[in-house]
Design a protein around this motif. Structure first.
Motif, PDB file in Angstrom:
ATOM      1  N   LYS A   1      -0.853   7.833  10.574  1.00 26.37           N
ATOM      2  CA  LYS A   1       0.247   7.765   9.606  1.00 26.37           C
ATOM      3  C   LYS A   1       0.719   6.346   9.339  1.00 26.37           C
ATOM      4  N   CYS A   2      -0.181   5.377   9.388  1.00 27.90           N
ATOM      5  CA  CYS A   2       0.241   4.019   9.025  1.00 27.90           C
ATOM      6  C   CYS A   2       0.376   3.921   7.513  1.00 27.90           C
ATOM      7  N   LYS A   3      -0.211   4.888   6.820  1.00 26.93           N
ATOM      8  CA  LYS A   3      -0.162   4.971   5.364  1.00 26.93           C
ATOM      9  C   LYS A   3      -0.827   3.778   4.676  1.00 26.93           C
TER      10      LYS A   3
ATOM     11  N   MET B   1       0.770  -6.979  -1.159  1.00 31.80           N
ATOM     12  CA  MET B   1       1.929  -6.184  -1.583  1.00 31.80           C
ATOM     13  C   MET B   1       2.773  -6.978  -2.597  1.00 31.80           C
TER      14      MET B   1
ATOM     15  N   HIS C   1      -1.108  -4.732   2.528  1.00 35.41           N
ATOM     16  CA  HIS C   1       0.157  -5.457   2.689  1.00 35.41           C
ATOM     17  C   HIS C   1       0.059  -6.941   2.347  1.00 35.41           C
TER      18      HIS C   1
ATOM     19  N   THR D   1       9.133   7.006   7.486  1.00 37.50           N
ATOM     20  CA  THR D   1       7.690   6.917   7.217  1.00 37.50           C
ATOM     21  C   THR D   1       6.881   7.773   8.193  1.00 37.50           C
TER      22      THR D   1
ATOM     23  N   SER E   1       6.668  -4.830   4.072  1.00 38.01           N
ATOM     24  CA  SER E   1       5.888  -5.759   3.240  1.00 38.01           C
ATOM     25  C   SER E   1       6.498  -5.862   1.849  1.00 38.01           C
TER      26      SER E   1
ATOM     27  N   VAL F   1       9.740  -0.344   2.720  1.00 40.32           N
ATOM     28  CA  VAL F   1       9.001  -0.823   3.896  1.00 40.32           C
ATOM     29  C   VAL F   1       8.987  -2.355   3.916  1.00 40.32           C
TER      30      VAL F   1
ATOM     31  N   ALA G   1       3.957  -3.879   8.884  1.00 38.74           N
ATOM     32  CA  ALA G   1       4.378  -4.064   7.505  1.00 38.74           C
ATOM     33  C   ALA G   1       4.688  -2.737   6.827  1.00 38.74           C
ATOM     34  N   GLN G   2       4.142  -1.654   7.382  1.00 37.46           N
ATOM     35  CA  GLN G   2       4.331  -0.338   6.760  1.00 37.46           C
ATOM     36  C   GLN G   2       5.549   0.395   7.303  1.00 37.46           C
TER      37      GLN G   2
ATOM     38  N   TRP H   1      -0.138   2.592   0.645  1.00 40.41           N
ATOM     39  CA  TRP H   1       0.425   1.325   0.176  1.00 40.41           C
ATOM     40  C   TRP H   1      -0.680   0.399  -0.311  1.00 40.41           C
TER      41      TRP H   1
END
Lengths: 560, 431
Positions: free
Chosen positions: B25-27, B37, B34, A82, A125, A123, A145-146, B31
């Motif tokens: 860059k935690c993106k 999710m 969370h 990631t 989560s 990932v 979580a990522q 996503w």
């Protein structure tokens, strides 16, 4: 200069043109900095490069072929799942190939044997939700979580939930890995058949090599699939609620409950953790840094500072919180029993319960580590120790003391001793020290602090996690072992004789100290005249170091 | 402590240097949040980065590219233009980032496009064609301006003068007359007198979205003046993109606050919700379907009102005066759901990704015209989700969404029926 043309063509034949690129704009998107974990510091500026090309394999077989091509043409490569783990998971050499593993996202849950096989692109989560809906759970590591499940488990993999669920290497079961030369290594019971169930297999347990204390940061091959143990949770759903950014999981209060206690002293705070462990209750027992509480309360960066700057060293030193997560794993009665035991412990120790929201914002599923960057823009956890609770609680204050010298540029944290908590029902204690700064400031002090902590750990005999590739090996190796660095070198040479896999890790921090003139004054240890790399690595690194020096000179000229 | 002057003008990419250079860059941009999710399936909310997996197509890659652009390290190339424009600017990245950080991702992306135009590299050829159409015929299609009101049927009552002005928009006026007609009939059914603009022109959504701010600003001025001249107190829209333009972008283009507009801007979904609560909207006719609702980006996470801001950035990146960040919390999430749920016979089922986590259809803000494969793949990806939850009907509140989904349904031979919110509400009203 880009990646050798022949190598590029061969890679294209493996994955197809759509999944390989050396376009400068594509490669720019894979830059490590300017921000991120540990980014903006000297290590990131000196040691990371934009990739020469990026490749995105879909299968283990493709990974094998890619790695073999890299070996054939001496193309350095780095595995990247990631990219969240900052500079250490990015390219360190010019014209390096970045192997982006996000397409390896297979996921298979074995409901009978209670494990899941995950690919590198999955990932936490995602994984946690798959577990929760089946009544199970895993630990989402502090990485967040990522974070990629595999990357986190072969590096870190703990959180407050580690009070009960156990250390990360125990959850790694059958594992499939492409070694640095392209051969497949199957670990655990997978080595002898199509069975992911056991982490132990025939012969030595290679999980120690795979992750050690905190892993080898991608310099020993690419893990493509891993079976991860899932632990039983409780059957009721944790319901998401709210609109971002104010979201949380609503907890079924008779089965899952957070309670915060304010303790009268540091001694009772630690004693409470021991006693809770001894009574074998709770799913998490932790004391997190107090500025995290301010982050949770604040709507924005500015409000955080309004809240935090009202604190003083005295208020911080006299605030002793214990945060406990109770889980009725088997029944509502179990939670009731655990709560009664907890109340008895707290009554004896003088702990006062504080109103606590019936929700989870940060550990069960979300683990929003990204919030760490809200305050200053830059962050790194400079160290973690897993030893005893006694040592964990001594570790933080020593760090806090050293930190004073480097504040600023480090954030004013009023002497907060960091994060400590119980692991494995109090058999172990965990301490983590986190630092924050603004990357636009002169960060020399942060670079110095980072390295000085290593010396401090040695002096205080702290069994720290960052003795591996995070610090100069020639500083830490002779002190922990006394030949830890030589072992690391032998292992690297054995598995990766050409050093194509993420060079010059595990000696990258040594390389950084040599290259960065502002680090030289701290160098009090011996290093060989030449680092023991294969010739091609040696030559390329020497050329890159020369370019870096020339760049510094011309920068200095411009400044003049 | 030295401070830097900064404002939110997208005309200067360097205003966003701090924001772009703090992406970690935690993106969170990529996503689904969370907490929500849903597992390994349907876990993303970035159409661009699903269309192309390289990091450069995600906001986290684009922030690095934007930083390089500000520093003059990258030249415009076809690849760079693709990365900048193959993106519906749906706001998922912006609200995702602001879950934990305070970075202005959406505005940074817009500023990159403005720079592309300023540098003579952008927009894409398809956008230039639209701009020509708007200049020549005042609509995005290049259709005859005189045909703009052809959607009006005899059974629709339009007032000469009214408090409510229905701004129909190009799509409902020319290609999706059913939406304009349904909206007008709902207004009639609720006994809400409404007027039309004496001479309606395009809202300028595509121009603003692709970075042609000068042209978009002229339209904003012209349209606002025209509404003012009518004396309307409310501008009502059935198009999500138009709603965002009037409510957010016009004030932004003119450096005023949404609250400074001399009228309020409402979308049909919020009008219907308040009419329902007041009793003037009575959905009594059963609509016996299992249906789901797609949150159109421009009435949800992109819909927070605009307030101009300028100030200074100082110690630890803090800004002064205090900036109230737009986090997408004021979108129209509850209103359409309230109305849909009140319709007898409807079995409403939520999408797996809903509200601020919704996956954009991929059509908006100039994407479908310049990158039809992105729009098509996004719609098909979203339709997979519709299939997963077993809905027969997919309802959205924007003609762009409807058309994009309808086309994807046609291409895939999917049996899902695509409807606009206005059509659904009309179907629930007794004649």
């Amino acid at each position: 200069m880009a990646i050798v043309k022949e190598a590029y063509k061969a890679l294209e034949d493996v994955v197809g043109a759509a999944y390989l690129s050396d376009d400068p704009v594509i490669c720019e998107g894979y830059r490590s900095g300017p921000a991120g974990y540990e980014a903006g510091l000297g290590y990131e500026r000196v040691m990371t490069k934009i990739p020469g090309a990026v490749v995105m394999p879909k299968t283990t077989e493709e990974v094998q072929k890619i790695v073999k091509i890299c070996n054939r043409y001496c193309v350095p490569y780095v595995p990247y799942s990631t990219g969240f783990y900052g500079p250490r998971s990015h390219c360190h050499m010019e014209n390096e190939l970045l192997v982006d593993l996000k397409r390896l996202n297979d996921f298979e849950f074995d409901e009978k044997h209670w494990y899941a096989v995950v690919g590198s692109g999955v990932v936490y989560s995602q994984f946690q939700e798959e577990c929760l809906r089946r009544g199970g759970y895993v630990v989402i590591g502090g990485g967040g979580a990522q974070a990629s499940v595999i990357a986190n488990l072969i590096g870190d993999g703990w959180s407050p939930l580690s009070h009960r669920i156990g250390l990360p290497h125990r959850r790694i079961l059958g594992t499939e890995m492409v070694l640095p030369d392209g051969e497949i290594l199957r670990m655990g019971s997978l080595a002898v058949g199509d069975d992911w169930f056991w982490g132990d297999g025939i012969g030595p347990d290679l999980r120690g090599l795979l992750r050690g204390y905190t892993g080898l940061r991608g310099c020993l091959g690419i893990v493509t699939k891993m079976a991860v143990k899932v632990l039983p949770f409780q059957p009721e759903r944790l319901q998401p609620k709210g609109i971002s950014p104010n979201t949380a999981l609503a907890l079924p209060e008779k089965r899952v409950k957070w309670i915060n206690y304010i303790m009268p002293s540091k001694e009772t705070q630690v004693k409470a953790m021991y006693e809770i462990g001894k009574a074998e209750i709770a799913g998490a027992v932790t004391k997190v840094p107090l500025f995290w509480r301010a982050i949770a309360k604040a709507e924005c960066k500015e409000e955080f500072w309004d809240i935090w700057l009202k604190e003083t060293p005295e208020t911080i030193a006299n605030f002793h919180i214990v945060r406990v997560l109770l889980i009725g794993f088997t029944s509502e009665e179990q939670l009731e029993y655990d709560e009664n035991v907890l109340n008895d412990i707290m009554m004896e120790l003088g702990g006062q319960p504080r109103p606590t929201k019936p929700s989870d914002e940060s550990w069960i599923k979300n683990a929003d580590s990204a919030g760490m960057w809200l305050m200053c823009g830059s962050y790194v956890s400079v160290d973690y120790v897993i030893e005893t609770l006694k040592q964990a609680t001594e570790h933080g204050p020593v760090y806090a003391e050293l930190k004073k010298k480097y504040t600023p540029p480090l954030m004013p944290d009023h002497g907060d001793p960091g994060w400590f908590q119980s692991f494995e029902l109090g058999y172990q204690g965990y301490s983590e020290f986190l630092i924050y700064w603004d990357q636009d400031e002169d960060t020399t002090g942060v670079d110095h602090f980072y390295l000085e902590t290593s010396k401090m750990n040695i002096n205080h005999r702290f069994y720290t996690s960052l003795i591996g590739p995070h610090q100069p090996m020639y500083l830490t190796g002779p002190k922990y072992g006394p030949n830890y660095h030589e072992w690391m070198l032998k292992i690297k040479n054995e598995f990766d004789p050409l050093w194509t896999c993420h060079p010059p890790v595990p000696f990258a921090h040594d390389e950084f100290v040599e290259r960065a003139p502002w680090m030289h004054e701290l160098k009090t240890w011996e290093t060989p005249k030449e680092f023991p790399y294969p010739q091609w690595v040696k030559e390329r690194l020497a050329a890159e170091a020369a370019t870096f020096r020339a760049g510094l000179k011309s920068e200095a000229k411009v400044k003049k | 402590m030295p401070t830097t002057k900064v404002n939110l003008e997208t005309t200067d990419l360097s205003n966003y240097r701090y924001d772009m250079s703090r992406c970690i860059k935690c993106k969170g941009c990529y996503w689904v949040e969370h907490t929500y999710m849903p597992g390994v399936k349907f876990s993303t909310r970035c159409p661009s980065n699903v269309w192309n997996d390289f990091d450069s197509y995600g906001a986290f890659g684009k922030m690095r590219i934007g930083t390089a652009l500000v520093e003059g390290k990258l030249d415009w190339t076809p690849k760079l233009l693709e990365i900048v424009y193959a993106d519906p600017l749906c706001g998922a990245c912006d609200v995702g980032c602001k879950r934990n950080l305070d970075l202005e991702i959406g505005l940074s992306l817009e500023a990159m496009r403005v720079k592309a135009v300023k540098d003579g590299a952008g927009p894409m050829p398809a956008h230039k064609k639209i701009a020509e159409n708007i200049a020549a015929t005042h609509n995005v299609f290049g259709s005859a301006h005189n045909d703009r009101k052809k959607w009006l049927t005899k059974d629709i009552q339009v007032a000469e003068k009214a408090d409510v002005l229905y701004f129909v928009g190009c799509t409902a006026s020319y290609t999706n007359n059913e939406i304009a007609q349904a909206t007008a009939k709902i207004l009639n059914a609720t006994k809400t007198p409404f007027m039309l603009m004496p001479d309606e022109w395009c809202c300028g959504n595509t121009l603003q979205s692709v970075g042609m701010l000068d042209e978009a600003r002229e339209l904003a001025k012209r349209n606002i003046e025209m509404v003012k001249s009518t004396g309307a107190k409310t501008v009502l829209l059935s198009c999500a993109e138009g709603y965002r333009m009037w409510k957010v972008e016009y004030p932004k283009l003119l450096n005023i606050a949404t609250a400074d507009l001399p009228f309020t801007v409402v979308h049909l979904t919020e009008f219907a919700d308040s009419a329902l609560k007041q009793g003037s909207l009575r959905p009594t006719k059963p609509v016996n379907v299992r249906l789901t609702y797609h949150d159109s980006c421009s009435i949800s996470r992109l819909a927070d009102p605009w307030t101009p801001w300028s100030g200074e950035r100082g110690w630890m990146g803090t800004v002064s005066p205090r900036l109230k960040r737009r986090r997408g919390t004021q979108g129209l999430y509850g209103q359409p759901r309230n109305v849909i749920s009140s319709i007898p016979g409807v079995e409403f089922v939520e999408m797996i990704r809903a509200r601020e986590n919704a996956f954009c259809c991929g059509a908006g803000r100039g994407t479908k015209e310049a990158f039809p494969t992105l729009a098509s793949s996004s719609a098909k990806h979203r339709l997979e989700e519709v299939k997963e939850i077993g809905a027969e009907v997919l309802v959205s509140a924007c003609p762009w969404c409807k058309n994009n989904f309808a086309q994807a349904v046609k291409e895939d031979g999917n049996h899902v029926k695509v409807m606009d919110f206005s059509e659904l509400v009309l179907a629930s009203l007794d004649a």
